[in-house]
Each structure stands twice: as C-alpha cells, then as structure tokens.
Scaffold this motif. Structure first.
Motif, mmCIF file in Angstrom:
data_model
loop_
_atom_site.group_PDB
_atom_site.id
_atom_site.type_symbol
_atom_site.label_atom_id
_atom_site.label_comp_id
_atom_site.label_asym_id
_atom_site.label_seq_id
_atom_site.Cartn_x
_atom_site.Cartn_y
_atom_site.Cartn_z
ATOM 1 N N THR A 97 0.841 -1.197 0.000
ATOM 2 C CA THR A 97 0.000 0.000 0.000
ATOM 3 C C THR A 97 0.875 1.244 0.000
ATOM 4 O OG1 THR A 97 -0.113 0.358 2.391
ATOM 5 C CG2 THR A 97 -1.605 -1.297 1.469
ATOM 6 N N HIS A 98 0.206 2.392 -0.023
ATOM 7 C CA HIS A 98 0.912 3.672 0.076
ATOM 8 C C HIS A 98 0.455 4.429 1.317
ATOM 9 C CE1 HIS A 98 2.562 3.170 -3.950
ATOM 10 N NE2 HIS A 98 1.360 2.823 -4.365
ATOM 11 N N CYS A 99 0.009 3.686 2.334
ATOM 12 C CA CYS A 99 -0.493 4.345 3.539
ATOM 13 C C CYS A 99 0.478 4.161 4.700
ATOM 14 C CB CYS A 99 -1.879 3.822 3.914
ATOM 15 S SG CYS A 99 -1.898 2.135 4.514
ATOM 16 N N ASP A 100 0.338 5.034 5.688
ATOM 17 C CA ASP A 100 1.254 5.012 6.827
ATOM 18 C C ASP A 100 1.057 3.798 7.716
ATOM 19 O OD1 ASP A 100 -1.246 6.034 7.470
ATOM 20 O OD2 ASP A 100 -0.500 7.394 9.006
ATOM 21 N N THR A 101 -0.123 3.177 7.671
ATOM 22 C CA THR A 101 -0.393 2.033 8.552
ATOM 23 C C THR A 101 0.590 0.903 8.312
ATOM 24 O OG1 THR A 101 -2.738 2.613 8.421
ATOM 25 C CG2 THR A 101 -2.189 0.474 9.372
ATOM 26 N N GLU A 102 0.896 0.634 7.045
ATOM 27 C CA GLU A 102 1.759 -0.505 6.740
ATOM 28 C C GLU A 102 3.170 -0.305 7.263
ATOM 29 O OE1 GLU A 102 2.763 -3.549 3.026
ATOM 30 O OE2 GLU A 102 1.787 -1.624 2.619
ATOM 31 N N VAL A 103 3.570 0.954 7.437
ATOM 32 C CA VAL A 103 4.891 1.228 8.003
ATOM 33 C C VAL A 103 5.013 0.630 9.394
ATOM 34 C CG1 VAL A 103 6.284 3.106 8.973
ATOM 35 C CG2 VAL A 103 5.417 3.287 6.649
ATOM 36 N N ILE A 104 3.908 0.605 10.155
ATOM 37 C CA ILE A 104 3.971 0.149 11.542
ATOM 38 C C ILE A 104 4.355 -1.321 11.623
ATOM 39 C CG2 ILE A 104 2.656 -0.160 13.679
ATOM 40 C CD1 ILE A 104 0.958 2.235 12.861
ATOM 41 N N VAL A 105 3.731 -2.179 10.791
ATOM 42 C CA VAL A 105 4.031 -3.613 10.899
ATOM 43 C C VAL A 105 5.481 -3.905 10.512
ATOM 44 C CG1 VAL A 105 1.635 -4.350 10.602
ATOM 45 C CG2 VAL A 105 3.069 -4.077 8.592
ATOM 46 N N HIS A 106 5.979 -3.213 9.489
ATOM 47 C CA HIS A 106 7.366 -3.467 9.078
ATOM 48 C C HIS A 106 8.362 -2.834 10.052
ATOM 49 C CE1 HIS A 106 6.157 -5.456 5.455
ATOM 50 N NE2 HIS A 106 5.426 -4.424 5.071
ATOM 51 N N ALA A 107 8.004 -1.700 10.623
ATOM 52 C CA ALA A 107 8.872 -1.106 11.644
ATOM 53 C C ALA A 107 8.956 -2.019 12.866
ATOM 54 C CB ALA A 107 8.344 0.266 12.041
ATOM 55 N N TRP A 108 7.846 -2.668 13.224
ATOM 56 C CA TRP A 108 7.865 -3.632 14.327
ATOM 57 C C TRP A 108 8.784 -4.804 13.991
ATOM 58 C CZ3 TRP A 108 6.651 -4.624 19.246
ATOM 59 C CH2 TRP A 108 6.576 -5.959 19.656
ATOM 60 N N GLU A 109 8.692 -5.320 12.771
ATOM 61 C CA GLU A 109 9.561 -6.430 12.376
ATOM 62 C C GLU A 109 11.035 -6.023 12.438
ATOM 63 O OE1 GLU A 109 7.234 -9.113 9.123
ATOM 64 O OE2 GLU A 109 7.611 -7.042 8.518
ATOM 65 N N GLN A 110 11.317 -4.771 12.117
ATOM 66 C CA GLN A 110 12.708 -4.322 12.054
ATOM 67 C C GLN A 110 13.247 -3.920 13.419
ATOM 68 O OE1 GLN A 110 14.550 -4.488 9.254
ATOM 69 N NE2 GLN A 110 16.324 -3.944 10.524
ATOM 70 N N TRP A 111 12.443 -3.203 14.210
ATOM 71 C CA TRP A 111 12.966 -2.603 15.441
ATOM 72 C C TRP A 111 12.265 -3.061 16.721
ATOM 73 C CZ3 TRP A 111 11.948 1.572 11.579
ATOM 74 C CH2 TRP A 111 13.079 1.865 10.833
ATOM 75 N N GLY A 112 11.203 -3.855 16.599
ATOM 76 C CA GLY A 112 10.497 -4.312 17.788
ATOM 77 C C GLY A 112 9.861 -3.149 18.536
ATOM 78 N N PRO A 113 9.812 -3.219 19.883
ATOM 79 C CA PRO A 113 9.157 -2.153 20.656
ATOM 80 C C PRO A 113 9.742 -0.768 20.433
ATOM 81 C CG PRO A 113 9.513 -4.101 22.020
ATOM 82 C CD PRO A 113 10.247 -4.348 20.731
ATOM 83 N N ARG A 114 10.982 -0.694 19.954
ATOM 84 C CA ARG A 114 11.591 0.621 19.719
ATOM 85 C C ARG A 114 11.103 1.258 18.415
ATOM 86 N NH1 ARG A 114 17.760 1.198 21.425
ATOM 87 N NH2 ARG A 114 17.006 3.364 21.311
ATOM 88 N N CYS A 115 10.195 0.598 17.717
ATOM 89 C CA CYS A 115 9.675 1.166 16.472
ATOM 90 C C CYS A 115 9.046 2.536 16.713
ATOM 91 C CB CYS A 115 8.660 0.218 15.830
ATOM 92 S SG CYS A 115 7.154 -0.079 16.799
ATOM 93 N N VAL A 116 8.430 2.715 17.897
ATOM 94 C CA VAL A 116 7.741 3.983 18.172
ATOM 95 C C VAL A 116 8.692 5.169 18.158
ATOM 96 C CG1 VAL A 116 5.819 2.977 19.452
ATOM 97 C CG2 VAL A 116 7.958 3.484 20.649
ATOM 98 N N GLU A 117 9.961 4.923 18.433
ATOM 99 C CA GLU A 117 10.939 6.015 18.440
ATOM 100 C C GLU A 117 11.173 6.586 17.050
ATOM 101 O OE1 GLU A 117 14.469 4.582 20.328
ATOM 102 O OE2 GLU A 117 13.363 3.693 22.010
ATOM 103 N N HIS A 118 10.779 5.836 16.023
ATOM 104 C CA HIS A 118 10.986 6.268 14.637
ATOM 105 C C HIS A 118 9.787 7.023 14.075
ATOM 106 C CE1 HIS A 118 14.653 3.705 13.921
ATOM 107 N NE2 HIS A 118 14.129 3.063 14.946
ATOM 108 N N PHE A 119 8.664 7.024 14.778
ATOM 109 C CA PHE A 119 7.440 7.599 14.239
ATOM 110 C C PHE A 119 7.320 9.080 14.606
ATOM 111 C CE2 PHE A 119 5.535 3.128 14.957
ATOM 112 C CZ PHE A 119 6.143 2.656 13.792
#
Length: 641
Positions: A97-119
């Motif tokens: 997709t081209h929406c921001d939602t999909e970024v969350i699942v891949h950021a979780w796969e990459q950074w785990g709980p620290r994904c929120v620090e990137h948002f």
C-alpha cells in the motif's frame, strides 16, 4: 481518523466472541465512518473503524505483513511514513500500500518495541505478533490520540480508543474510582493513567505496554519525555528564524491528505500562526472556521475575520447562543467520563462546522504549553521570586494567616483579589501551582465530599499527581517546571481529550503542528527568557510572527476559548442546575454533602461568589451518573453507604 478495539487473552486461547468484538468496534463508528474490519484467531480479536485520509483504496485495517504473522489496528497519522518506507525497503521490506499504517508492521519487524521512536506524528495502535504471541500497545509522545484498556478478572485484556467500547464487555466491573473522583473535582478532568472506572486505565502519552501470552501484564514503559535540556546559546533573531522554519515544516507535513483540508481559526495567536503558515504553502485559499459568541467579552471572531481577510481564506463562522448549553447530556456521551471544561461546547460546534466542508483540520493547540502563553505562568514565576526570598517555615504561618483572614472577593478588580496569592505563598512551588489550577480548592472539596468518600480516599490527594510528575522534571527554573507539569497533565487530560472527542464525534481529523515532537523538543531547550519576557508570554513566537500577523492581534489581552459560564448558570442554565444539584443520582451516590451543594448554588445565584467552575463540574458529574445508571447492564455501583 479512526477507532481501534480488541480483546487479548493472556492465559488461554479461546474463540473470541465475534458479536462482542463487533459491538466494541461499532460503538466507535463515529470515529471511522468510512470502513470497518475485524480479525479473530484463538485468544485474540482486533477491531477497527476507518476515516480514510491517505491511500483511500488501500488502507483497510486490520492490516497485516506479508505472511499475516503481524497485524495492526491503528488510529492516527505518521507524517514521516514516506521516509520510513524508503528506509525499511533498504532493509528488505516490501509494501503493498501507500499508507502510513503498513509502516507500523514493518517497523515492528525491524525494530520491535523501539519502532515507536521512529514515528513522527500522532498515534495509538495495537499490534499482534503471532510468532511471539504478544500484543503491543502504544500511544504517541504528547497524547494526541487516546487509548484505554482494562485487565479483566478472567485474564483477558480489552482495549479501545474510547471507554464506551470497553463498557460493552459484560464482565468489566463498573465501580467508580474514588481517587479519580478526587482528581476530577480538583482538575476538572481525570489525569492519566486513571479513568473514572477503577478497572479501566489510560495508556499514558509517550508510553507502551507489551503483553505476552502466558505472562502477567507488566507496567507501562515510557519511551519519550520532554527533554528540557538547555540548547546552544542563540540570539533572538536566530531563534525567531529557526522557529518559523520549524513551524512551517510542521505545518507542511500535516497538509498531506487526499480529502478536503482546512483549519480552525479562533482569532488567537496560535491558530492564526498555523493559518498564516498554511496560506504561505497553499496554491488555493485555505478553508477556515471559527465560532462567535453573543457576549463581546468572549468573542474573538473579529480577530479571526482579520486573519481570514489578510490571507483570503474561505472563512466560515457560526454563532454559539446561550441555548447551546443544551448539549450537556450529549457531551457526556462523547467523553464517557466526567469532563468539566465548558469550552467543550464551542469546540463541538466548531468541529461540526468544519466537517461540513473538510475532513481534516489543523489547530493551534499546544502553543500555550510550549511557549508559555497562559497568564498563570506569569503569576507563578512572580510568586516564585517571593518564595525564594523566605523559607517555607516562615512563609507558611505568615501568608497562611493572611490567606485565611483576607476575604474572597470574586467581584473585585483583579489586583484586590489577593486571597489566592497569599494562599499560594504559604505553599511550596508544586502545591502552589496545584492551588492555582484547581477548579475546586482543598477546603471546598473537604466540605463537598461525604465522610464515606473521604474514608475511601484514605491519604490520597489530587496534588499527588503533580508531585509524581514534578519528581521526574529535568528542569530547574520555575517556568519550565510548570510547563512540564501542564504538558503531562492539562494538555493530554483536558485540551487534547476535548478536541479528540469533539472532532471524532463528527468524523473530523484534527492535526496539531505545534505538537510536532521535534518542534516541542527544540522549544523545550530554549531559554525561559525567550518564552516569557517582561511579563509577555510567547515572547519569541510573537516576535517571529510580527511580519505575518496584525500587531493588534499579537499584543492584545489573551482571551481564551471559553464561554460566559457564570452568566449562563444564573440565566438559561439556572433551572437545569437546580434540577441537577437536587438529582437523586447525587443524593443516592453517598459521595456528597447535599447542604453544601445548595450553598454553592445560592452563593453563585446571589452574585456574591463566582462558583461557575465547581457548579459546572457538579452538573457534568450528575449527567454522567444519570446516564450510566440509565444504561442497561452499566449501573454505577454505590460508592458510599
């Protein structure tokens, strides 16, 4: 914007009741009128309602990663999602997709709980990871978007954007929290993490909660805090230039939408600044909306019209009349717990007006907290100079006695209303600030509460909330300390809650550029002298905006977005107030001294005292009790015998 809901069983893997999950989701349909979706698997259920803003065709939720092992339901906007997509693609992630939602699942796969620090943005989301058997809840740094949860006796955790969705669960206990009642009558709202219900909690701003199947839930984890660290020395001119550049960028990234976009324009400095920055970057006229009042002392519409004319916006204004206070019971259904900020009335109306023309609106919220705009900041800093000269052991008896002896003169000119100042000087810094922001002072709550409610409170005092945050404050100067307290309590608990519920009631997304967290961090590092100088709040902000806004707007007396509440309660709301204070709901609750309720009303009606804020808080509390007791399966348990 959107709504989320869900159920997670920490110890078993039962089939999640599809009807219950659907009810929890549908009770928040107003937040996401465009689409809805649910997902269930053993032990977990996720629900979502969508207000489509970006990628209208491809952003349905729950949204999954490629192998469906990670799913997310999400409420908010992540403004840096294009840059995150590019970064995550470099790590090998692919996007459908081209929406921001999909970024969350891949950021979780990459950074785990620290994904929120990137948002960078506003968000509240729940993410299910099947491989880890974990549920991850997260809320944005400043608390722009809400998230509530409850741990049930069965071992299930339920969560939702709004409390009303949690109340759909039959096993949720509905007994009220006496500590939250103390908080409410002190502050006019219930600060995080409490709610009016003992079993329901708010996820605090800048916090996450990670739950794993088979393990007891742990505490909320903080991932961000206002830094308040001194920045490199900077001149006034350099600071003004950088402030404008940062504000312009914060506005620009919030103007991305595939639906009509506009702004609130109150006539104050903050919303006017946002509109000015929007106009500079928009090829077409900006849509602006404002509210006007019959009472000139509360009406800023002329200043709003001045800015609208300067920037040739498509401006729309609506007048709020006295009869508009009939919204009281409707507001109670929106907030789900007692909420005593009377500006919720015009906020609801301006959101209603805006939604007739746009789906996204930018607001100026957050400017007062970040830039020292509240009048109370000036008073506190002035009092701190006196407190620094005399030890508390001397101040307490001297000024305490003066505070007791000096008459309360609500009718007098401000310089003669010295009682509160004497009372503040008899306290330490945090207690003095609490005294200043309390809508019902300690002595009033002492008289208001019944003996049974006082016993239930034990040693708890609403001041404890401010003391908890003050202990974590990294700043030494008085101004930064009270700004920090407001950023932790008043901003998320009152201002942002008010705007979220009022806007979502109309399916309107509100974005807040002045709460862009890089901007907040930069402002926090500025010297206090650039925020409050010579008794002038928002000093730097006003200097920077001088080329863009009329001088009479920048330097006029701050009015605030409020209503003529004292007059309403003596006029069109008088009968309603009398009915509320005589209501069986208040009497049967066992929480209040009924004689004192009548005394407050009589003193206000006579004109001798202005009890408008305490009386409004009681009126809203009665409306809450009455509605809860009238709802099948949701009776409020009696608090005191």
């Amino acid at each position: 914007m959107c709504a989320i809901a869900g159920i997670f069983d920490l110890y078993h893997q039962p089939d999640i009741d599809p009807g219950l999950l659907q009810r929890m989701t549908d009770l928040q349909r107003h937040r996401g009128p465009d689409q809805g979706g649910t997902h269930r698997e053993p032990g977990v259920g996720l629900g979502h309602r969508r207000l489509a803003i970006i990628d209208l065709a491809g952003g349905q939720q729950p949204l999954f990663n490629e192998d469906h092992s990670v799913a997310v339901v999400y409420n908010g906007e992540i403004y840096n999602f294009p840059a995150l997509m590019r970064e995550l693609r470099q790590f090998g992630h692919s996007f459908r997709t081209h929406c921001d939602t999909e970024v969350i699942v891949h950021a979780w796969e990459q950074w785990g709980p620290r994904c929120v620090e990137h948002f960078r943005g506003m968000f509240a989301f729940a993410l299910w990871d099947r491989r880890q058997r974990s549920l991850f809840l997260a809320r944005d740094r400043l608390g722009i978007k809400p998230l509530h949860y409850a741990m049930l006796d069965s071992g299930q955790l339920i969560f939702a954007s709004e409390i009303k969705a949690l109340l759909a669960h039959d096993t949720l206990r509905r007994d009220l929290d006496p500590l939250a009642i103390e908080d409410y009558f002190a502050y006019g709202y219930i600060p995080e993490p409490r709610t009016i219900f003992r079993q329901i909690r708010k996820l605090e701003p800048g916090h996450t909660l990670l739950l794993r199947h088979g393990s007891a839930p742990g505490p909320q984890q903080r991932y961000w805090d206002v830094p308040l660290t001194a920045a490199t020395a900077i001149s006034d001119a350099q600071a003004a230039d950088e402030l404008l550049a940062r504000l312009e960028e914060a506005v620009r990234i919030r103007m991305v939408a595939e639906v009509p976009l506009g702004a609130f324009l109150s006539g104050g400095v903050d919303s006017s600044a946002v509109v000015a920055m929007m106009a500079r970057q928009s090829a077409t006229p900006v849509n602006t909306c404002s509210i006007a009042f019959d009472d000139a002392d509360y009406d800023e519409s002329a200043y709003a019209a001045m800015v609208a004319e300067r920037y040739a916006t498509h401006h729309h204004s609506q007048r709020v009349a006295q009869h508009d206070a009939g919204l009281i019971d409707h507001l109670t259904t929106l907030y789900d717990e007692p909420f005593a900020d009377s500006s919720a009335l015009p906020t609801y109306r301006v959101c209603e007006l805006a939604r007739q023309r746009v789906t996204v609106a930018l607001s100026g919220d957050g400017g007062d907290e970040n830039l020292a705009g509240y009048r109370r900041y000036r008073g506190h800093v002035h009092e701190e100079r006196w407190r620094a000269l005399l030890p508390l052991g001397l101040r307490k008896p001297v000024f305490g006695a003066l505070g007791r002896l000096y008459p309360k003169a609500d009718w007098a000119p401000r310089p003669l209303r010295a009682k509160s100042t004497f009372q503040a000087l008899a306290r330490d810094s945090v207690a003095a600030y609490f005294h200043g922001v309390s809508i019902m002072k300690d002595d009033m709550r002492e008289r208001l509460f019944s003996p049974a409610l006082k016993r239930a409170l034990g040693q708890y005092h609403a001041l404890d909330t401010l003391r908890r945050h003050a202990a974590n404050c990294p700043a030494d100067d008085p101004l930064s300390q009270v700004q920090y307290l407001d950023l932790k309590t008043y901003l998320p608990g009152d201002i942002l809650t008010k705007v979220d519920r009022a806007s979502m009631a109309h399916g309107l997304e509100v974005r807040v550029p002045l709460l862009d967290h890089p901007l907040v961090e930069w402002l926090a590092g500025l010297p206090p002298d650039l925020k409050l100088r010579g008794g002038v709040g928002k000093y730097l902000f006003k200097q920077a905006l001088a080329p863009y806004l009329p001088e009479q707007l920048l330097h006029r007396k701050k009015m605030g977005f409020s209503v003529p509440l004292a007059d309403w309660l003596r006029g069109p709301l008088k009968a309603r107030l009398q009915r509320s204070l005589s209501s069986p709901c208040l009497a049967d609750s066992g929480m209040f001294n009924l004689d004192y309720l009548q005394q407050l009303m009589q003193q206000h009606q006579s004109g001798r005292r202005d009890h408008s804020a305490p009386l409004w808080s009681l009126l809203m509390f009665e409306s809450f009790l009455r509605q809860m007791q009238a709802t099948p399966g949701q009776r409020v348990q009696r608090q005191a015998a």
